[in-house]
Design a protein around this motif. Sequence first.
Motif, PDB file in Angstrom:
ATOM      1  N   ARG A  69       0.847  -1.197   0.000  1.00 38.99           N
ATOM      2  CA  ARG A  69       0.000   0.000   0.000  1.00 38.99           C
ATOM      3  C   ARG A  69       0.879   1.243   0.000  1.00 38.99           C
ATOM      4  O   ARG A  69       2.096   1.159   0.086  1.00 38.99           O
ATOM      5  CB  ARG A  69      -0.946  -0.013   1.192  1.00 38.99           C
ATOM      6  N   ILE A  70       0.225   2.388  -0.071  1.00 36.42           N
ATOM      7  CA  ILE A  70       0.953   3.660  -0.113  1.00 36.42           C
ATOM      8  C   ILE A  70       0.443   4.539   1.025  1.00 36.42           C
ATOM      9  O   ILE A  70      -0.771   4.753   1.160  1.00 36.42           O
ATOM     10  CB  ILE A  70       0.732   4.378  -1.464  1.00 36.42           C
ATOM     11  N   GLY A  71       1.354   5.030   1.841  1.00 33.30           N
ATOM     12  CA  GLY A  71       0.975   5.996   2.856  1.00 33.30           C
ATOM     13  C   GLY A  71       0.676   7.332   2.191  1.00 33.30           C
ATOM     14  O   GLY A  71       1.369   7.741   1.257  1.00 33.30           O
ATOM     15  N   VAL A  72      -0.385   8.007   2.646  1.00 35.68           N
ATOM     16  CA  VAL A  72      -0.799   9.286   2.073  1.00 35.68           C
ATOM     17  C   VAL A  72      -0.808  10.325   3.187  1.00 35.68           C
ATOM     18  O   VAL A  72      -1.414  10.111   4.241  1.00 35.68           O
ATOM     19  CB  VAL A  72      -2.211   9.183   1.440  1.00 35.68           C
ATOM     20  N   ARG A  73      -0.133  11.436   2.931  1.00 32.72           N
ATOM     21  CA  ARG A  73      -0.124  12.551   3.897  1.00 32.72           C
ATOM     22  C   ARG A  73      -0.481  13.816   3.141  1.00 32.72           C
ATOM     23  O   ARG A  73       0.291  14.297   2.322  1.00 32.72           O
ATOM     24  CB  ARG A  73       1.249  12.701   4.537  1.00 32.72           C
ATOM     25  N   SER A  86      -3.624  15.561   7.229  1.00 32.85           N
ATOM     26  CA  SER A  86      -4.515  14.409   7.233  1.00 32.85           C
ATOM     27  C   SER A  86      -3.735  13.205   6.715  1.00 32.85           C
ATOM     28  O   SER A  86      -3.095  13.275   5.671  1.00 32.85           O
ATOM     29  CB  SER A  86      -5.729  14.684   6.339  1.00 32.85           C
ATOM     30  N   GLU A  87      -3.775  12.109   7.458  1.00 33.09           N
ATOM     31  CA  GLU A  87      -3.037  10.897   7.092  1.00 33.09           C
ATOM     32  C   GLU A  87      -4.016   9.842   6.589  1.00 33.09           C
ATOM     33  O   GLU A  87      -5.098   9.663   7.148  1.00 33.09           O
ATOM     34  CB  GLU A  87      -2.286  10.341   8.309  1.00 33.09           C
ATOM     35  N   GLN A  99      -5.032   3.225 -11.370  1.00 37.01           N
ATOM     36  CA  GLN A  99      -6.109   3.417 -10.392  1.00 37.01           C
ATOM     37  C   GLN A  99      -5.666   2.986  -9.000  1.00 37.01           C
ATOM     38  O   GLN A  99      -5.040   1.936  -8.825  1.00 37.01           O
ATOM     39  CB  GLN A  99      -7.343   2.598 -10.775  1.00 37.01           C
ATOM     40  N   LEU A 100      -6.013   3.818  -8.040  1.00 33.27           N
ATOM     41  CA  LEU A 100      -5.820   3.496  -6.630  1.00 33.27           C
ATOM     42  C   LEU A 100      -7.154   3.708  -5.931  1.00 33.27           C
ATOM     43  O   LEU A 100      -8.066   4.333  -6.475  1.00 33.27           O
ATOM     44  CB  LEU A 100      -4.769   4.412  -6.001  1.00 33.27           C
ATOM     45  N   GLU A 101      -7.235   3.203  -4.722  1.00 27.50           N
ATOM     46  CA  GLU A 101      -8.338   3.535  -3.820  1.00 27.50           C
ATOM     47  C   GLU A 101      -7.692   4.110  -2.574  1.00 27.50           C
ATOM     48  O   GLU A 101      -6.677   3.592  -2.099  1.00 27.50           O
ATOM     49  CB  GLU A 101      -9.148   2.291  -3.472  1.00 27.50           C
ATOM     50  N   VAL A 102      -8.266   5.185  -2.064  1.00 31.78           N
ATOM     51  CA  VAL A 102      -7.670   5.868  -0.921  1.00 31.78           C
ATOM     52  C   VAL A 102      -8.709   5.997   0.185  1.00 31.78           C
ATOM     53  O   VAL A 102      -9.907   6.102  -0.077  1.00 31.78           O
ATOM     54  CB  VAL A 102      -7.103   7.253  -1.351  1.00 31.78           C
ATOM     55  N   ARG A 103      -8.211   5.954   1.418  1.00 35.26           N
ATOM     56  CA  ARG A 103      -9.108   6.178   2.567  1.00 35.26           C
ATOM     57  C   ARG A 103      -8.379   6.966   3.642  1.00 35.26           C
ATOM     58  O   ARG A 103      -7.168   6.847   3.802  1.00 35.26           O
ATOM     59  CB  ARG A 103      -9.655   4.871   3.128  1.00 35.26           C
TER      60      ARG A 103
END
Length: 180
Positions: A69-73, A86-87, A99-103
């Motif tokens: 997965r990819i960490g999103v900041r 927001s993390e 395509q990705l899905e993010v939460r």
Amino acid sequence: MKRLLPFTLLFAAATAQAQDATLPNVAVPALDLQRYAGQWHEIAHMPMFFQRNCVANITATYTPREDGRIGVRNACDDKQGKRMVSEGVARPVPGQPGQLEVRFAPDWLAWVPMVWADYWVVDLDPDYQWAVVGGPSRKYLWILSRTPTMARSKYDAIVARAAQRGYPVDELVLPLGTLD
């Protein structure tokens, strides 16, 4: 009736030309997540509730994780200059490289399908210097750059392609100081 015929033919030709110029709203066919990783600066976005207080220095940082997965900041400055962060996490969509899905919901809610949002890279610089993120609904759009600013001519070309994909680009919000 004969007077309407030229207008009708002209309208039909213009409509056919516009349809030819339309780009499909699909994710890019290839996305190297290692090259995509790192910090991006937001140049513009369509209005989103969670960004309502962001006015400047909007960034998204993507960090590959060992689990695939990819960490999103996401971070931005509000009107008072306070930094908001927001993390979240993103996961690749199998068989769909762009395509990705993010939460951004807590881990214990990860099993709920509705906490995952579509994240499609719909336009991408070959050198990964800018990217355009949208989704199937066309309700959101982000124009991202590796640098804090972008030349107006580059921005205009990117926006024109987004419009051809059906995004309501007239709604784009430009944070302070993003265009040269």
